[in-house]
Design a protein around this motif. Structure first.
Motif, PDB file in Angstrom:
ATOM      1  N   SER A 121       0.767  -1.208  -0.038  1.00 31.74           N
ATOM      2  CA  SER A 121       0.075   0.045   0.116  1.00 31.74           C
ATOM      3  C   SER A 121       0.976   1.178   0.091  1.00 31.74           C
ATOM      4  O   SER A 121       1.948   1.254   0.241  1.00 31.74           O
ATOM      5  CB  SER A 121      -0.830   0.017   1.228  1.00 31.74           C
ATOM      6  N   ALA A 122       0.503   2.392  -0.147  1.00 32.59           N
ATOM      7  CA  ALA A 122       0.927   3.670  -0.325  1.00 32.59           C
ATOM      8  C   ALA A 122       1.489   3.981   1.266  1.00 32.59           C
ATOM      9  O   ALA A 122       0.718   3.948   2.046  1.00 32.59           O
ATOM     10  CB  ALA A 122       0.046   4.770  -0.713  1.00 32.59           C
ATOM     11  N   VAL A 123       2.765   4.513   1.324  1.00 36.97           N
ATOM     12  CA  VAL A 123       3.410   4.974   2.431  1.00 36.97           C
ATOM     13  C   VAL A 123       3.627   6.296   2.266  1.00 36.97           C
ATOM     14  O   VAL A 123       4.296   6.824   1.102  1.00 36.97           O
ATOM     15  CB  VAL A 123       4.694   4.240   2.587  1.00 36.97           C
ATOM     16  N   GLU A 124       3.470   7.350   3.146  1.00 36.97           N
ATOM     17  CA  GLU A 124       3.685   8.638   3.244  1.00 36.97           C
ATOM     18  C   GLU A 124       5.015   8.991   3.280  1.00 36.97           C
ATOM     19  O   GLU A 124       5.882   8.454   4.297  1.00 36.97           O
ATOM     20  CB  GLU A 124       2.897   9.337   4.341  1.00 36.97           C
ATOM     21  N   ILE A 125       5.732   9.855   2.475  1.00 36.45           N
ATOM     22  CA  ILE A 125       7.295  10.161   2.438  1.00 36.45           C
ATOM     23  C   ILE A 125       7.381  11.365   3.135  1.00 36.45           C
ATOM     24  O   ILE A 125       8.148  11.554   4.006  1.00 36.45           O
ATOM     25  CB  ILE A 125       7.683  10.212   0.988  1.00 36.45           C
ATOM     26  N   LEU A 126       6.683  12.644   2.738  1.00 30.68           N
ATOM     27  CA  LEU A 126       6.910  13.639   3.302  1.00 30.68           C
ATOM     28  C   LEU A 126       5.571  14.712   3.099  1.00 30.68           C
ATOM     29  O   LEU A 126       4.683  14.479   2.114  1.00 30.68           O
ATOM     30  CB  LEU A 126       7.991  14.465   2.890  1.00 30.68           C
ATOM     31  N   LYS A 127       5.586  15.730   3.834  1.00 33.97           N
ATOM     32  CA  LYS A 127       4.685  16.748   3.549  1.00 33.97           C
ATOM     33  C   LYS A 127       5.018  17.953   4.284  1.00 33.97           C
ATOM     34  O   LYS A 127       5.879  18.024   5.103  1.00 33.97           O
ATOM     35  CB  LYS A 127       3.361  16.573   4.125  1.00 33.97           C
ATOM     36  N   PRO A 128       4.733  19.345   3.791  1.00 33.37           N
ATOM     37  CA  PRO A 128       3.870  19.501   2.770  1.00 33.37           C
ATOM     38  C   PRO A 128       4.635  19.632   1.407  1.00 33.37           C
ATOM     39  O   PRO A 128       6.011  19.653   1.306  1.00 33.37           O
ATOM     40  CB  PRO A 128       3.451  20.950   3.168  1.00 33.37           C
ATOM     41  N   ILE A 129       3.987  19.434   0.116  1.00 35.85           N
ATOM     42  CA  ILE A 129       4.545  19.349  -0.935  1.00 35.85           C
ATOM     43  C   ILE A 129       3.214  19.946  -2.036  1.00 35.85           C
ATOM     44  O   ILE A 129       1.995  19.703  -1.703  1.00 35.85           O
ATOM     45  CB  ILE A 129       4.641  17.824  -1.394  1.00 35.85           C
ATOM     46  N   ASP A 130       3.614  20.488  -3.053  1.00 30.04           N
ATOM     47  CA  ASP A 130       2.848  21.203  -4.003  1.00 30.04           C
ATOM     48  C   ASP A 130       3.355  21.206  -5.357  1.00 30.04           C
ATOM     49  O   ASP A 130       2.832  21.857  -6.345  1.00 30.04           O
ATOM     50  CB  ASP A 130       2.834  22.839  -3.660  1.00 30.04           C
ATOM     51  N   SER A 131       3.917  20.144  -5.782  1.00 31.20           N
ATOM     52  CA  SER A 131       4.224  19.558  -7.158  1.00 31.20           C
ATOM     53  C   SER A 131       4.397  18.179  -7.249  1.00 31.20           C
ATOM     54  O   SER A 131       4.800  17.478  -6.267  1.00 31.20           O
ATOM     55  CB  SER A 131       5.473  20.486  -7.496  1.00 31.20           C
ATOM     56  N   PRO A 132       4.606  17.594  -8.457  1.00 33.56           N
ATOM     57  CA  PRO A 132       5.132  16.331  -8.796  1.00 33.56           C
ATOM     58  C   PRO A 132       6.719  16.448  -8.341  1.00 33.56           C
ATOM     59  O   PRO A 132       7.213  17.345  -8.128  1.00 33.56           O
ATOM     60  CB  PRO A 132       5.149  16.277 -10.342  1.00 33.56           C
ATOM     61  N   VAL A 133       7.220  15.083  -8.211  1.00 34.07           N
ATOM     62  CA  VAL A 133       8.656  15.098  -7.436  1.00 34.07           C
ATOM     63  C   VAL A 133       9.386  14.667  -9.058  1.00 34.07           C
ATOM     64  O   VAL A 133       9.038  14.020  -9.914  1.00 34.07           O
ATOM     65  CB  VAL A 133       9.064  13.960  -6.794  1.00 34.07           C
ATOM     66  N   THR A 134      10.677  14.918  -9.015  1.00 38.60           N
ATOM     67  CA  THR A 134      11.630  14.456 -10.183  1.00 38.60           C
ATOM     68  C   THR A 134      12.908  13.863  -9.326  1.00 38.60           C
ATOM     69  O   THR A 134      13.367  14.404  -8.478  1.00 38.60           O
ATOM     70  CB  THR A 134      12.083  15.397 -11.214  1.00 38.60           C
ATOM     71  N   PHE A 135      13.178  12.523 -10.151  1.00 41.06           N
ATOM     72  CA  PHE A 135      14.630  12.090  -9.453  1.00 41.06           C
ATOM     73  C   PHE A 135      15.843  12.425 -10.036  1.00 41.06           C
ATOM     74  O   PHE A 135      15.941  12.784 -11.375  1.00 41.06           O
ATOM     75  CB  PHE A 135      14.333  10.412  -9.717  1.00 41.06           C
ATOM     76  N   SER A 136      17.053  12.255  -9.093  1.00 38.22           N
ATOM     77  CA  SER A 136      18.365  12.441  -9.712  1.00 38.22           C
ATOM     78  C   SER A 136      18.422  11.253 -10.546  1.00 38.22           C
ATOM     79  O   SER A 136      17.766  10.031 -10.388  1.00 38.22           O
ATOM     80  CB  SER A 136      19.309  12.475  -8.374  1.00 38.22           C
TER      81      SER A 136
END
Length: 649
Positions: free
Chosen positions: A214-229
Motif C-alpha cells: 500500500s501507499a506509504v507517506e514520504i513527506l509533507k507539505p508538497i505542492d508539485s510532482p517530484v523528479t528523481f536524480s
C-alpha cells in the motif's frame, strides 16, 4: 458571401476525388491533420461537404510534412494513355535505381536522427490508449511500456496501472485520495511516487510499490510532482509554505534542503532533473509570465533557459541532454500545446501534433515516448422558442463556436469563419472567411464586432458583412464577449474584473461607464440598463463573482445588486438580458454540468432554463422575437501517447 452550390464538394467521395486519394485517407486527414470538412446534420454520420479553395489552402500549408499528398488538389494531370511502356530491361533499371534511392534516403534519415540533426518528434505517431473521457493525470514508465493514470470511477478518484502492449489494467488505489497532483515512476520502474490530497484535505507525497503493498507517506507539505536524480537517490519538488521553494531531499524524504525560492504570488513549479544531474529545470512564474530556469542542485545558482516567456508552462521533461519538451500556453487566448525546447539556449518550437490541449506531460527514460492528458472540446448549437425544449441544429465540432443572432433572424456562429443558419437547422451558408477571432457579437443589420489575439492584431475589430474591410476600434485586449448597444452606436466591454467601457462603432476614444471591478457587461434591449458580474476585491483576477449589479446605461453607481447563488461553480460565460428586459440569463456549474439560469431583476427567485445532464453552456443569446440559441460544449480528457518516429515499445 457563401460560395455557390456548384463550388461545393458534397460527400466523402467527391472530396477524395478532388484530392486524388481514397475516402479512408481523406477521413484520416480530417481527424489527424485538420482537413477542412464541414457537416450538415445532427449526428456523427451527418452529410459532409468541403470547399475547393479551403482544400487548396490546407494542402499548401501541409505539403511539406505530409509525404503522400497529391501533386496538386484538383489538377488534371491524369493521362488516358495508361502506364508507361518501358522496355523490360529499362524497367528493371528504373526499379533498381528507385530502390537504391529509397535506401539512401532511409540511411541519411537514420544518420540525421542518430546525430541529433533532426529534432526529436519531427515525425511522430499519436494515439489515445486510454479514453474514458475524465482522466485527470497520467505518467509514462521509464521503459515506455506502461503508464499510470488518475481518473474518476463512480465519483471516486482512482489510480490505475495499464500495460500498453496487452491493455491489461490494475487498480492501485480507489477512493483514498480526493485529488492527485503528480505521478512519477522510480528510475527502476518498480514503484510510484505520487502527490495527492487525502480525504482530510492535506497534500503529501506517497510511495507505492507496483507489485504488492500500500501507499506509504514520504513527506509533507508538497505542492508539485517530484523528479528523481539520475541515480534515483534524491528527489526534487516544490512546496509553498510562506514562500515558493524548490527543495531537494533523499528518496525517503529525509534531508530536505531548499535551493531556490520565490516570494508569493511569484512561484516555482514542475521541476525536472537533467540526465547528467548537473541542473534542475523548473518553471518560474511572475506577473510577466512563465519561463524556464536552471538551478544547480549543489549551489542553488540560477540561470534562465533562454529569454522567452509564456502565459503558462507545465510539466517540462528531458528528451536528452540537450532537449526538453513541455506543455506551454503561448498567450492567454491560446491553448496548451507541446513544445520542443533546446538547452541551454531555450529556443522553442511547437510539435505539430494532432490534438486540442495537452495538459500534462511525461517522458520515457530514452526520451522517445511521451504521454499525458489531452483535453478536447466539442461544441454543438441548439435553439428553442419560448415554450419548447432546446434541440440541436448543428452537430458537435472541435473547439468553441460563439453564436449571435442577425437582424434577419438567422443564427451566426464561428470561430474559424462566420457562417449562418436558420433556427430550424436549414439553410447553412458561409458569411465571411479569413478571420479566426476569440469572440464576436452582431452589431446591427450588417456589422460584426470581434476580438483578435495579439501581438500584431490584438484588439477589438469591426467589419461589415459579407466582405467589408475590417476596422480596428481598440488596440488592446478585452475579456470575454463584447456587446453592441441596441442603437448600434457603441460597443460595450471590460477586462477581467476591471472597469467597463464603451467605444463608438464609428471610431473614437473609449469612455469609462462603470468604475467598479466588473465582468461581462450587457446592455438591456431598451438601452436603459447595464448588467455585469461584480466582485468587491478590485485586485482579484480569477475570483468568482459575488453578485450581478445593475447600472444605468449612462454610467455611474449601481442602482441594484442581486447576490449570486453560492451553490455550484462560476463559468466564464456572458450575461444576457431577456427580450422583455425583466430578467438576466447567466450560467452556473453544478457537479461538472453548466446550465442556463434566469434571474429576475426584481430579486424574486431565479429559475433554471436548461437541464442538460452533461456538458457546459459556453454561450447563449436571445433573438428579438424570443428565440434562444445555446452553444453546448462537452469536454473529454483522455490519455495521449506519442512515439518518436512511429516506433513501438
Amino acid at each position: 458571401m457563401a460560395p455557390d452550390a456548384q463550388e461545393r464538394l458534397d460527400g466523402w467521395k467527391s472530396i477524395a476525388g478532388y484530392l486524388k486519394r481514397t475516402t479512408r485517407t481523406v477521413q484520416r486527414w480530417e481527424k489527424l491533420e485538420g482537413l477542412p470538412v464541414h457537416r450538415i446534420g445532427h449526428t456523427s454520420s451527418a452529410s459532409v461537404f468541403a470547399y475547393p479553395a479551403e482544400l487548396d489552402q490546407w494542402w499548401n500549408e501541409r505539403k511539406s510534412r505530409i509525404d503522400d499528398l497529391p501533386e496538386s488538389p484538383g489538377s488534371s494531370s491524369h493521362t488516358a494513355a495508361g502506364p508507361l511502356s518501358l522496355p523490360f530491361s529499362r524497367t528493371l533499371l528504373v526499379a533498381a535505381l528507385a530502390l537504391l534511392g529509397v535506401l539512401a534516403v532511409g540511411a541519411f534519415a537514420f544518420y540525421l536522427r542518430t546525430t541529433k540533426l533532426v529534432p526529436p518528434f519531427t515525425r511522430a505517431d499519436v494515439t489515445t490508449p486510454v479514453s474514458p473521457g475524465n482522466v485527470e493525470l497520467a505518467a509514462l514508465s521509464p521503459d515506455g511500456k506502461s503508464l499510470v493514470y488518475a481518473w474518476d470511477v463512480d465519483k471516486q478518484h482512482t489510480l490505475t496501472l495499464r500495460d500498453l502492449s496487452t491493455g491489461e489494467e490494475k487498480t492501485l488505489a480507489q477512493g483514498n485520495f480526493s485529488r492527485y497532483y503528480g505521478l512519477t515512476f522510480t528510475r527502476d520502474g518498480k514503484a510510484l511516487y505520487f502527490t495527492a490530497r487525502n480525504q482530510a484535505g492535506v497534500s503529501a507525497l506517497y510511495r507505492m510499490p507496483l507489485t504488492l503493498g500500500s501507499a506509504v507517506e514520504i513527506l509533507k507539505p508538497i505542492d508539485s510532482p517530484v523528479t528523481f536524480s539520475p541515480d534515483g537517490k534524491q528527489i526534487a519538488y516544490v512546496r509553498e509554505a510562506g514562500e515558493s521553494q524548490l527543495v531537494i531531499a533523499q528518496a525517503d524524504g529525509s534531508g530536505q534542503k531548499p535551493i531556490a525560492s520565490r516570494k508569493l504570488p511569484d512561484y516555482l513549479d514542475y521541476p525536472a532533473w537533467s540526465p547528467d544531474g548537473s541542473v534542475i529545470v523548473a518553471g518560474s512564474r511572475n506577473r510577466d509570465g512563465a519561463r524556464l530556469i536552471a538551478v544547480d542542485p549543489v549551489t542553488g545558482t540560477e540561470r534562465p533557459v533562454g529569454g522567452q516567456t509564456w502565459d503558462f508552462l507545465r510539466f517540462p521533461v528531458w528528451l536528452d541532454g540537450n532537449t526538453l519538451a513541455a506543455s506551454l500556453r503561448a498567450t492567454r487566448l491560446s491553448t496548451e500545446r507541446l513544445y520542443r525546447i533546446s538547452y541551454p539556449d531555450g529556443e522553442a518550437g511547437i510539435l505539430n501534433l494532432p490534438g486540442d490541449r495537452f495538459l500534462t506531460l511525461s517522458a520515457s527514460f530514452d526520451g522517445r515516448s511521451l504521454a499525458g492528458v489531452m483535453r478536447v472540446e466539442a461544441s454543438s448549437v441548439l435553439t428553442a422558442d419560448r415554450s419548447g425544449e432546446p434541440r440541436q441544429i448543428m452537430a458537435p465540432v472541435v473547439g468553441a463556436r460563439g453564436i449571435g443572432w442577425s437582424e434577419s433572424g438567422r443564427l451566426l456562429f464561428g470561430p474559424r469563419e462566420l457562417s449562418s443558419i436558420k433556427p430550424d437547422g436549414t439553410g447553412l451558408a458561409r458569411v465571411r472567411s479569413g478571420i479566426e477571432f476569440s469572440s464576436f457579437a452582431v452589431c446591427g443589420a450588417q456589422d460584426v464586432v470581434y476580438t483578435l489575439p495579439g501581438p500584431s492584431n490584438e484588439g477589438l475589430w469591426l467589419a461589415t458583412l459579407p466582405g467589408g474591410t475590417p476596422r480596428r476600434l481598440l488596440a488592446h485586449n478585452t475579456e470575454g464577449k463584447p456587446q453592441c448597444s441596441p442603437d448600434r452606436k457603441w460597443v460595450v466591454y471590460s477586462g477581467r474584473w476591471s472597469p467597463a467601457y464603451q467605444i463608438p462603432t464609428a471610431g473614437g476614444a473609449e469612455q469609462m461607464l462603470i468604475a467598479d471591478a466588473v465582468l461581462s457587461p450587457a446592455v438591456s434591449w431598451d438601452n436603459q440598463w447595464i448588467a455585469a458580474y461584480r466582485i468587491r476585491n478590485a485586485g482579484a483576477t480569477t475570483a468568482p463573482p459575488q453578485e450581478i449589479a445593475i447600472y444605468p446605461r449612462t454610467g455611474g453607481p449601481a442602482a441594484k445588486a442581486i447576490p449570486i447563488q453560492p451553490a455550484g461553480e462560476f463559468n466564464w460565460t456572458p450575461l444576457r438580458w431577456s427580450p422583455d428586459n425583466t430578467a438576466i440569463g447567466y450560467v452556473e456549474e453544478q457537479a461538472g454540468v453548466a446550465n442556463l439560469w434566469l434571474q429576475p431583476v426584481d430579486g424574486t427567485p431565479r429559475r433554471q432554463l436548461t437541464h442538460f445532464q452533461g456538458g457546459r453552456v459556453t454561450d447563449f443569446e436571445w433573438s428579438k422575437d424570443g428565440q434562444l440559441a445555446i452553444e453546448l460544449t462537452t469536454v473529454v480528457r483522455d490519455v495521449f501517447l506519442v512515439r518518436d518516429g512511429g516506433t513501438q515499445p
